[in-house]
Design a protein around this motif. Structure first.
Motif, PDB file in Angstrom:
ATOM      1  N   LYS A 315       0.836  -1.199   0.000  1.00 31.23           N
ATOM      2  CA  LYS A 315       0.000   0.000   0.000  1.00 31.23           C
ATOM      3  C   LYS A 315       0.874   1.253   0.000  1.00 31.23           C
ATOM      4  N   LEU A 316       1.952   1.238   0.789  1.00 29.58           N
ATOM      5  CA  LEU A 316       2.856   2.382   0.842  1.00 29.58           C
ATOM      6  C   LEU A 316       3.503   2.620  -0.519  1.00 29.58           C
ATOM      7  N   VAL A 317       3.972   1.554  -1.142  1.00 34.41           N
ATOM      8  CA  VAL A 317       4.593   1.675  -2.466  1.00 34.41           C
ATOM      9  C   VAL A 317       3.598   2.244  -3.467  1.00 34.41           C
ATOM     10  N   GLU A 318       2.350   1.792  -3.387  1.00 34.12           N
ATOM     11  CA  GLU A 318       1.303   2.279  -4.292  1.00 34.12           C
ATOM     12  C   GLU A 318       0.990   3.751  -4.029  1.00 34.12           C
ATOM     13  N   MET A 319       0.918   4.141  -2.754  1.00 33.29           N
ATOM     14  CA  MET A 319       0.555   5.506  -2.387  1.00 33.29           C
ATOM     15  C   MET A 319       1.646   6.506  -2.736  1.00 33.29           C
ATOM     16  N   VAL A 320       2.897   6.112  -2.511  1.00 36.63           N
ATOM     17  CA  VAL A 320       4.005   7.062  -2.639  1.00 36.63           C
ATOM     18  C   VAL A 320       4.670   6.995  -4.006  1.00 36.63           C
ATOM     19  N   GLY A 321       4.846   5.773  -4.514  1.00 35.47           N
ATOM     20  CA  GLY A 321       5.482   5.617  -5.821  1.00 35.47           C
ATOM     21  C   GLY A 321       6.953   5.985  -5.785  1.00 35.47           C
TER      22      GLY A 321
END
Length: 340
Positions: A315-321
């Motif tokens: 989720k963090l990777v998806e949110m921040v990119g």
């Protein structure tokens, strides 16, 4: 207290003008922290001040500003990036809106459990000082250091041992999207509030829980308006110290070397101090409020929460990119290497 935009602009402009007229060995460095006098960040900043003034023979002085003197947590980061102050603490929970990639440090069950391994990762991890540091630099900040402030503890108004116990709990978290997502996965109803509003929120039952290290809970007197201290063993509260990038780049190699030596000495100092501070805080809270109940989750209970937040990394990777996946994978590798 918070600065208006115009006041910030004037302050930044005045400080930058002063910086232009002085050398790297400035007459005064400003160091702002997010905490109150006597708290861990203030102890760090005061020792920083002592060491810098000692090693420069008094040529450089350091003025320490505690919480509220120069605005709130987000104000401090903006003032540092703008050049109004040279150093400040910027904790991942707040800094996530400014340098989103730093939120990797807020992920639960990420850092090693061993104190020695944890300290090694935070003081020398390439994921932090080679990779993540580039994202700080892009925002006008130099990542000076990362250090631990203690295990995150939940204050609640009832016993909590499983996610279902959090179903009706309004849980205060810092202003970080990933922290909000974390406590949703835990089963709570997360609410983002500045820390100055926590005590009254707990007192008036606007919120029923919050999370901080023990020293901060005791300092802010949150134990007066709660009944349970829950040790979930999920997150080590960390903070970064950042410097204004232009200020850092203007320093001589001699000044940078001196600062690096001070940084290394402070890592040992603050790890010992925070452990001492947190142990004393727990003892004082139990003395002040004999009715308070302390619960340390078992390994089996922790595992339930661990499984709940397994989707959080993705989720963090998806949110921040950006380079978040790269930094996270490297940090996991650094953490694994530190335990060998």
């Amino acid at each position: 207290m918070a600065f208006t935009g115009n006041f910030k602009t004037l302050l930044c402009g005045a400080t930058l003008a002063l910086a232009a007229m002085t050398s790297a060995s400035a007459a005064e460095w400003k160091f702002a922290v997010e905490e109150s006098p006597g708290d861990v960040q203030t102890l760090y900043a005061e020792e920083f001040k002592r060491l810098i003034e000692q090693r420069t023979g008094g040529k450089t002085t350091v003025t320490v500003y505690t919480y509220g003197q120069l605005g709130n947590e987000n104000d401090l980061t903006e003032l540092t990036a703008g050049g109004a102050i040279q150093f400040s603490n910027a904790s991942p929970g707040h800094l996530g809106t400014f340098v989103p990639e730093v939120q990797v440090l807020s992920l639960p069950f990420l850092l090693p459990e061993s104190d020695a391994a944890k300290a090694k990762v935070l003081s020398s991890s390439p994921a932090l000082y080679d990779s993540l540091a580039k994202d700080f630099a892009a925002k006008g900040l130099k990542l000076f250091t990362v250090y631990p402030e203690g295990e995150m503890v939940w204050t609640t108004k009832k016993a909590v041992r499983k996610p279902e116990d959090l179903g009706d709990v309004k849980f205060r978290v810092m202003t970080s999207p990933i922290l909000i997502e974390q406590f949703k996965l835990y089963g709570a109803n997360p609410v983002a509030l500045p820390w100055g509003e926590i005590y009254s929120g707990l007192q008036m039952n606007v919120i029923q829980a919050q999370v901080n290290p023990p020293f901060f809970i005791e300092s802010a007197k949150f134990h007066e308006v709660t009944s349970h201290l829950i040790y979930p063993g999920d997150v080590e509260y960390t903070t970064t110290v950042v410097a204004n990038a232009d200020f850092w780049n203007s320093l001589s190699e001699q000044d940078k070397a001196m600062l690096q030596a001070v940084r290394n000495e402070l890592q040992t100092f603050i790890i010992a101090k925070q452990k001492e501070k947190n142990a004393a805080a727990l003892a004082k809270m139990k003395q002040d409020n004999p009715k308070i109940t302390v619960i340390k989750l078992t390994e089996a209970e922790r595992e339930v929460f661990r499984k709940r937040v397994e989707p959080l990394s993705a989720k963090l990777v998806e949110m921040v990119g950006g380079r978040t996946a790269e930094i996270l994978n490297q940090l996991k590798a650094d953490a694994a290497a530190a335990t060998k």
